[in-house]
Design an enzyme around this catalytic site. Structure first.
Site, PDB file in Angstrom:
ATOM      1  CD  GLU A 162      36.708  43.412  37.045  1.00  0.00           C
ATOM      2  OE1 GLU A 162      36.154  43.141  38.116  1.00  0.00           O
ATOM      3  OE2 GLU A 162      37.409  42.590  36.415  1.00  0.00           O
ATOM      4  CD1 TRP A 196      30.134  27.517  59.260  1.00  0.00           C
ATOM      5  CD2 TRP A 196      32.188  28.318  58.923  1.00  0.00           C
ATOM      6  NE1 TRP A 196      30.164  28.055  57.987  1.00  0.00           N
ATOM      7  CE2 TRP A 196      31.416  28.551  57.748  1.00  0.00           C
ATOM      8  CE3 TRP A 196      33.522  28.735  58.934  1.00  0.00           C
ATOM      9  CZ2 TRP A 196      31.930  29.190  56.622  1.00  0.00           C
ATOM     10  CZ3 TRP A 196      34.031  29.364  57.800  1.00  0.00           C
ATOM     11  CH2 TRP A 196      33.246  29.580  56.667  1.00  0.00           C
ATOM     12  CG  ASN A 226      38.400  43.109  43.743  1.00  0.00           C
ATOM     13  OD1 ASN A 226      37.401  42.732  44.359  1.00  0.00           O
ATOM     14  ND2 ASN A 226      38.991  42.366  42.824  1.00  0.00           N
TER      15      ASN A 226
END
Ligand SMILES: Cc1cc2nc3c(=O)[nH]c(=O)nc-3n(C[C@H](O)[C@H](O)[C@H](O)COP(=O)(O)OP(=O)(O)OC[C@H]3O[C@@H](n4cnc5c(N)ncnc54)[C@H](O)[C@@H]3O)c2cc1C
Length: 454
Positions: free
Chosen positions: A279, A310, A346
């Protein structure tokens, strides 16, 4: 007459494993610590609210630590290059030392300042301290930067191992009286009206001593379950070291070597340790990517993603997401945890980011900006890197367009509903603001434009 050494502290608010500080002490002249609040230099991104809160407390702690050892921390505000120069003039400093930073505008400032001071006869030295591997040292066989994590990390691991951390100095000789500087309170880094920082105060204690204590606690008590439970947001199984690394209260070398030493042997402990160290590798990869692509927070890393259509922004959807009022429990829980504590787990960061960009079809830059303002660990590399990774515009090995289903993620990673129960108990019975299946389909259709542009 002494010719002091200035140590310019930036993202390294610590005394241990601080090569610039070590060099200043070794030079044998009085040491002056400096921190510059730079909201003026071109390209420097103003800090978000939660970051300012952390910075205030971390600076207070660093100032105390320097004072206790005989030196001072001078606080000054302004364009960094002219502030450093004026402190050199005020003190007659003969040397300026700092640890390197890797963002584009930051590097431009540092390089120009180094050249300018050197040509005036001031010694200037910069040091590697905030990443384990200097971004330019990890290269593919053909000498280019990496665009995929696993080969990046394999190549990094084949380089000489990160150096051992330097000890914390016991004494730091200072000037008899501190040069003039600002009062930290005058910087108004803390919120006042309204004071939204109650949840941050409950959750965090900034400063080097608390960071070291948390590192020890995590390695001694929590590491064993890290691999198995790190994806469960209610498990409290992760290190919570991200703000400490962001502000440099701990160096990555300190964390790395502590992890290697604690994780020796075999079994769950060793598996967890190696997962935890990888990590840290993601953090390295984010900085590597930013170094080679300085526009990471504003431009699509994957050029083809410029074709993504978008739709016009629906501001009510953006506000519902920011406030955790989408009616999707996992998303609302995450967004409220973030608002309340300045942190989000996370797994939930991925789910909330996916929901914004895929289900609400809102540009990742708006999400990145909200996280920038609300995270205590927001940094120039990891935040933009991960937003782009989730959005599909970033450095990702996956050949498909990743869409997290927030309901399935909740079933898998919060099966007892503990996390949702803590942060968004009211959300479970509500109607989502968008239909998850229909918006998923629309996102996949929009992505067709990116595929065509390839
Ligand atoms: C949309 C999004 C935005 C993010 N923004 C940030 C950010 O601004 N700052 C930040 O530090 N992390 C960011 N992350 C990465 C990750 O969520 C946090 O580092 C992690 O949750 C911090 O908790 P921890 O310290 O307990 O992590 P642990 O699981 O204990 O991990 C140890 C350390 O490894 C590093 N790390 C772990 N995962 C990552 C990752 N994916 N990318 C980079 N470094 C990682 C961090 O320094 C972390 O402290 C983001 C992730 C996503 C999906």
């Amino acid at each position: 007459m002494s010719s002091p050494s200035i140590v310019w502290f930036r993202d390294d608010l610590r005394l241990a494993d601080h090569p610039a500080l070590r060099a200043a002490i070794d030079r044998g002249e009085p040491v002056v610590g400096l921190y510059v609040l730079d909201e003026e230099s071109e390209g420097i991104r103003p800090l978000g609210g939660a970051a300012r809160w952390w910075l205030h407390h971390s600076l207070a702690s660093l100032a105390d630590d320097l004072r206790a050892r005989g030196s001072h921390l001078v606080l000054r505000r302004g364009a960094a290059a002219s502030v450093v120069r004026s402190l050199v003039d005020d003190t007659g400093a003969g040397a300026v030392y700092w640890n390197r930073r890797y963002g584009g505008p930051e590097r431009a400032i540092d390089t120009a300042l180094k050249d300018g001071l050197r040509s005036d006869g001031v010694e200037v030295e910069s040091f590697a301290a905030n990443v384990l591997f200097e971004p330019w040292t990890v290269k593919t066989g053909s000498g280019t930067p990496f665009s995929v994590f696993t080969p990046f990390w394999n190549a990094a691991r084949n380089l000489p191992a990160p150096r051992e951390p330097l000890p914390r100095p016991r004494e730091i000789p200072g000037l008899r009286s501190a040069p003039a500087g600002d009062d930290l309170d005058d910087w108004e880094l803390l919120p006042t009206r309204p004071d939204w920082a109650g949840g941050l105060r409950e959750r965090w204690q900034p400063g080097e001593a608390a960071a070291r204590a948390r590192l020890r606690e995590f390695l001694d008590h929590d590491l064993g379950s890290y691999d198995a439970a790190r994806d469960e947001p209610s498990a409290g199984a992760t290190s919570l070291l991200s703000p400490r690394l962001r502000w440099g209260e701990l160096s990555p070398h300190t964390v790395w070597h502590a992890g290697v030493e604690t994780g020796g042997g075999t079994g769950a402990h060793a598996t967890s340790a190696s997962r935890f160290l990888s990590e840290l590798g993601w953090r390295e990869f984010a900085w590597h990517t930013l170094y080679h692509f300085p526009d990471l927070a504003t431009k699509n890393w994957r050029k083809g993603f410029d074709a993504f259509p978008w739709p016009a922004l629906d501001p009510a959807h953006l506000t519902a997401w920011e406030k955790g009022e989408t009616g999707v429990p996992m998303v609302d829980a995450g967004m409220r945890e973030l608002w309340h504590t300045g942190y989000m787990h996370n797994r939930v960061r991925m789910v909330t980011a996916s929901f914004l960009t895929k289900n609400l079809l809102i540009d990742w830059r708006l999400g990145e900006q909200w996280f920038w303002d609300t995270l205590v660990d927001a940094d120039g590399a990891s935040n933009a890197f991960n937003w782009q990774w989730v959005a599909g515009s970033g450095a990702d090995a996956s050949p498909y367009f990743r869409i997290f289903n927030p309901e399935r993620q909740a079933e898998k990673f919060d099966p007892k509903g503990l996390y949702i129960g803590q942060w968004a108990p009211d959300s479970a019975g509500r109607e989502p603001i968008v239909d998850l299946a229909a918006t998923r389909k629309a996102a996949l259709q929009a992505y067709e434009a990116v595929k065509r542009a390839r």
